[in-house]
Design a protein around this motif. Structure first.
Motif, PDB file in Angstrom:
ATOM      1  N   ARG A 193      -0.620  -1.067  -1.873  1.00 13.81           N
ATOM      2  CA  ARG A 193      -2.059  -1.201  -1.769  1.00 13.81           C
ATOM      3  C   ARG A 193      -2.578   0.044  -1.098  1.00 13.81           C
ATOM      4  NH1 ARG A 193      -5.123  -6.109   1.472  1.00 13.81           N
ATOM      5  NH2 ARG A 193      -7.180  -5.577   0.592  1.00 13.81           N
ATOM      6  N   ARG A 194      -3.641   0.736  -1.908  1.00 10.61           N
ATOM      7  CA  ARG A 194      -4.214   1.898  -1.417  1.00 10.61           C
ATOM      8  C   ARG A 194      -5.116   1.484  -0.235  1.00 10.61           C
ATOM      9  NH1 ARG A 194      -6.723   6.721  -2.101  1.00 10.61           N
ATOM     10  NH2 ARG A 194      -5.208   8.315  -3.304  1.00 10.61           N
ATOM     11  N   GLU A 230       1.814   9.133  -6.848  1.00 11.98           N
ATOM     12  CA  GLU A 230       1.227   7.803  -6.453  1.00 11.98           C
ATOM     13  C   GLU A 230       1.905   6.955  -7.388  1.00 11.98           C
ATOM     14  OE1 GLU A 230      -2.504   6.644  -5.404  1.00 11.98           O
ATOM     15  OE2 GLU A 230      -3.235   8.338  -4.631  1.00 11.98           O
ATOM     16  N   GLU A 285      -1.817  12.193  -7.918  1.00 10.63           N
ATOM     17  CA  GLU A 285      -2.080  10.715  -8.812  1.00 10.63           C
ATOM     18  C   GLU A 285      -0.757  10.545  -9.516  1.00 10.63           C
ATOM     19  OE1 GLU A 285      -6.444  10.091 -10.695  1.00 10.63           O
ATOM     20  OE2 GLU A 285      -5.547  11.864 -11.476  1.00 10.63           O
ATOM     21  N   GLU A 290     -13.012  10.790   8.792  1.00 10.32           N
ATOM     22  CA  GLU A 290     -12.517  10.238   7.684  1.00 10.32           C
ATOM     23  C   GLU A 290     -11.394   9.291   8.019  1.00 10.32           C
ATOM     24  OE1 GLU A 290     -12.241   9.965   2.655  1.00 10.32           O
ATOM     25  OE2 GLU A 290     -12.490  11.843   3.879  1.00 10.32           O
ATOM     26  N   TRP A 296      -5.475  17.320  -6.714  1.00 12.47           N
ATOM     27  CA  TRP A 296      -5.285  15.625  -6.966  1.00 12.47           C
ATOM     28  C   TRP A 296      -4.523  15.152  -8.224  1.00 12.47           C
ATOM     29  CZ3 TRP A 296      -5.820  11.660  -4.910  1.00 12.47           C
ATOM     30  CH2 TRP A 296      -5.853  10.122  -5.773  1.00 12.47           C
ATOM     31  N   GLY A 316      -8.819  11.677  -4.337  1.00 13.85           N
ATOM     32  CA  GLY A 316      -8.726  10.425  -3.439  1.00 13.85           C
ATOM     33  C   GLY A 316      -8.231  10.866  -1.904  1.00 13.85           C
ATOM     34  N   HIS A 343      -7.609   3.521   1.159  1.00 13.39           N
ATOM     35  CA  HIS A 343      -8.744   4.103   1.055  1.00 13.39           C
ATOM     36  C   HIS A 343      -9.048   4.246  -0.420  1.00 13.39           C
ATOM     37  CE1 HIS A 343      -6.873   8.029   0.877  1.00 13.39           C
ATOM     38  NE2 HIS A 343      -5.893   7.327   1.603  1.00 13.39           N
ATOM     39  N   PRO A 344     -10.428   4.179  -0.860  1.00 18.03           N
ATOM     40  CA  PRO A 344     -10.447   4.291  -2.361  1.00 18.03           C
ATOM     41  C   PRO A 344     -10.512   5.907  -2.686  1.00 18.03           C
ATOM     42  CG  PRO A 344     -12.672   4.119  -0.866  1.00 18.03           C
ATOM     43  CD  PRO A 344     -11.639   3.910  -0.213  1.00 18.03           C
ATOM     44  N   ILE A 345     -10.464   5.992  -4.094  1.00 23.33           N
ATOM     45  CA  ILE A 345     -10.515   7.186  -4.761  1.00 23.33           C
ATOM     46  C   ILE A 345     -12.041   7.642  -4.687  1.00 23.33           C
ATOM     47  CG2 ILE A 345     -10.289   8.421  -6.938  1.00 23.33           C
ATOM     48  CD1 ILE A 345      -7.888   6.779  -7.437  1.00 23.33           C
ATOM     49  N   LYS A 346     -12.588   8.828  -4.781  1.00 30.34           N
ATOM     50  CA  LYS A 346     -13.862   9.336  -4.403  1.00 30.34           C
ATOM     51  C   LYS A 346     -14.269   9.883  -5.632  1.00 30.34           C
ATOM     52  CE  LYS A 346     -12.384  11.323  -0.759  1.00 30.34           C
ATOM     53  NZ  LYS A 346     -12.422  12.073   0.865  1.00 30.34           N
ATOM     54  N   LEU A 351     -10.775   5.223   8.761  1.00 30.85           N
ATOM     55  CA  LEU A 351      -9.860   4.561   7.870  1.00 30.85           C
ATOM     56  C   LEU A 351      -9.211   3.701   8.802  1.00 30.85           C
ATOM     57  CD1 LEU A 351      -8.514   3.529   5.344  1.00 30.85           C
ATOM     58  CD2 LEU A 351      -7.180   5.767   5.622  1.00 30.85           C
TER      59      LEU A 351
END
Length: 549
Positions: free
Chosen positions: A60-61, A44, A41, A79, A37, A72, A63-66, A83
């Motif tokens: 614009r992401r 990104e 990051e 999943e 991860w 993320g 889906h969210p980071i978890k 999405l």
């Protein structure tokens, strides 16, 4: 009266003007996702900076980071499907790949997405983003959906900026793939002595069949590695479907004394194992003894079913049940092999490699088995393997690819053979039950490389040649440290195929290799092309080989 009650539909996520949606896909194994991860990051941020500074475009992401998972990434097909059910089907989407990814998480959704799609990879050896992109790109080709592809070391070079601009403007990136040249049956090479040999081998295969035995399929989401049955039958290479549960049963029949004899045979020939005391983090003898049982069981299955080649899925199911398959596969694929008895005591195929299909990739099984048959029929060394197109960089002004696979190379491909091999424990993030790799520096020499893919139910194959080199110790060590240290490494130059050529046109993260001495290389290549054409395969030769045929 019928009453319909479908689940609630979430509102669609749209991209605003001068905005693209970002999706990040990765592994099914959460241990790998968490470790990979931080690199994601970082890239990104680099992508956001490049789009903003050069084009005034925002990211614009989608889906969210978890936080509860520590990453993320999209990490399952469910999943990914959920999405894309919420994404505007016409929105521009960038799929950022900085680690190994399971293509099936997104593939079925990308097929139905109407908007432009960019598969974007970091070109780095530490985590295989470029490997993941090549796998996803090959998967989408096999599914008939165009996706643009782009790669970069730092997301700031002119090649990257130009490609990004082209995609933003047109939804496509037109890479130069002129290094590939289609060859047909009318080529003069077919009438040459080598071409006639290849035609005879191809006819033999069509008549007698090369049966490929695979213990389960669909390894690590590689849709491009699962060929339609018609495609395999049309080229004379049908599938024998086997179950990994049956392999475990067969392994259990191998007596302790035979396992021990097998391990001692390799140690007596000079292979060293980096044994420790904690099986959770280090290699222990019990893991290698289990791999010896697998080696013996695989050979017995190959003989029992009359298989030309065999492979183990292993990444799901078996990886949590026993030691990794790599040592067993590499040893079985070697001509110099522990004498494995069948149930009656007869030694199974002494002095003959049994091609082993790492990750049950049918796109590698086809050229591996074909090359084995051709080379064996010519009385030439016939050990084959596949490698990941893992990474590459320059050394003294020349670009060298780092080809690497997870420890299953035949000993003949290593400098020093068995005595040049070292067994390290497979990394715990991938292999909880451990097991030894077959690690070393791949030897210098000439080789043929190939890769099969499918278009509909037609088999296509890319074929080329190259040079394997033995880089100086310090440079070799640098590359080992930059990739996966425990795995064997092959440093190569592909004849007439540059870094960006291969990234633009290759349809897989894998490539098959077979060493062939310089004196025989071109005749073997001609015969191999003729063999493939005879087996109803559409052939593209790569780089300089086109002019040598």
């Amino acid at each position: 009266m019928l009453s319909l009650h479908l689940p609630h539909e979430a509102p669609l996520l749209h991209a605003a003007r001068n905005q693209v949606l970002l999706v990040t896909n990765a592994d099914l194994r959460e241990s790998a996702n968490v470790q990979c991860w931080p690199v994601e990051e970082k890239f990104e941020r680099k992508l956001q900076q490049a789009l903003s500074e050069h084009f005034g475009v925002a990211v614009r992401r989608a889906h969210p980071i978890k936080p509860e998972c520590g990453h993320g990434f999209i990490s399952s097909q469910r999943e990914g499907s959920d999405l894309f059910a919420t994404i505007d089907p016409d929105a521009p989407v960038i799929v950022l790949l900085t680690a190994w990814q399971y293509s099936h998480h997104l593939a079925a959704s990308l097929v139905h997405h109407r908007g432009p799609i960019l598969l974007l990879a970091n070109f780095d050896g530490t985590w295989p983003g470029l490997v993941g992109m090549l796998c996803m790109a090959g998967t989408m080709t096999s599914l008939g959906r165009y996706c643009a592809r782009l790669w970069s070391e730092n997301f700031d070079d002119p090649f990257f900026v130009k490609g990004l601009h082209e995609w933003l403007e047109t939804g496509r990136i037109e890479h130069d793939t002129s290094y590939l040249h289609r060859i047909d049956h009318g080529h003069s090479m077919m009438a040459s002595p080598a071409g006639q040999i290849g035609r005879q081998v191809g006819k033999y295969v069509l008549h007698h069949k090369e049966i490929i035995g695979l213990f389960d399929t669909f390894c690590m989401g590689m849709i491009n590695g699962v060929f339609p049955q018609k495609a395999l039958c049309d080229i004379g290479m049908p599938l024998e479907g086997l179950s990994q549960s049956a392999l475990l049963v067969e392994m259990g029949k191998v007596p302790t004394a035979l396992r021990q004899e097998c391990l001692e045979w390799y140690q007596a020939r000079g292979m060293s194992f980096k044994f420790g005391s904690d099986p959770a983090t280090t290699l222990v003898e019990a893991q290698v003894l289990e791999q010896c049982a697998m080696l013996i069981a695989l050979a017995r299955f190959a003989e029992r079913f009359g298989l030309s080649a065999i492979g183990v899925q292993y990444q799901q199911g078996l990886a949590g049940s026993c030691a990794a398959s790599d040592f067993a596969e590499g040893a079985l694929g070697s001509a110099e092999r522990f004498p494995i008895p069948d149930e009656s005591g007869a030694i199974i195929r002494p002095g003959k490699p049994i091609p082993c299909i790492n990750e049950v990739d049918m796109g590698s099984a086809i050229p591996q088995t074909m090359l084995w048959r051709l080379l064996d029929a010519l009385g030439l060394p016939s050990a084959t393997t596949l490698h990941d197109v893992r990474w590459g960089s320059e050394f003294e002004g020349r670009f060298y690819w780092d080809l690497e696979i997870s420890g299953s190379v035949p000993f003949e491909h290593l400098r020093g053979g068995i005595a040049g091999a070292v067994g390290y424990r497979q990394p715990p993030m991938y292999f909880p039950k451990g097991g030894a790799t077959i690690t070393g520096q791949c030897k210098e020499g000439r080789f043929i490389w190939a890769r099969a893919n499918y278009v509909g139910t037609d088999v296509h194959m890319h074929i080329g040649t190259g040079h394997a080199v033995e880089l100086p110790p310090a440079e070799f060590e640098r590359r080992r440290r930059a990739t996966t240290y425990e795995w064997p490494l092959m440093n190569v130059v592909l004849d007439g195929v540059g870094r960006d050529d291969l990234m633009a046109g290759h349809q897989s993260n894998h490539v098959t290799v077979a060493y062939v001495d310089e004196a025989n290389l071109l005749d073997v290549a001609r015969a191999f092309v003729a063999q493939a054409l005879t087996q109803n395969i559409t052939v593209f030769v790569a780089g300089e080989l086109a002019g040598w045929l």
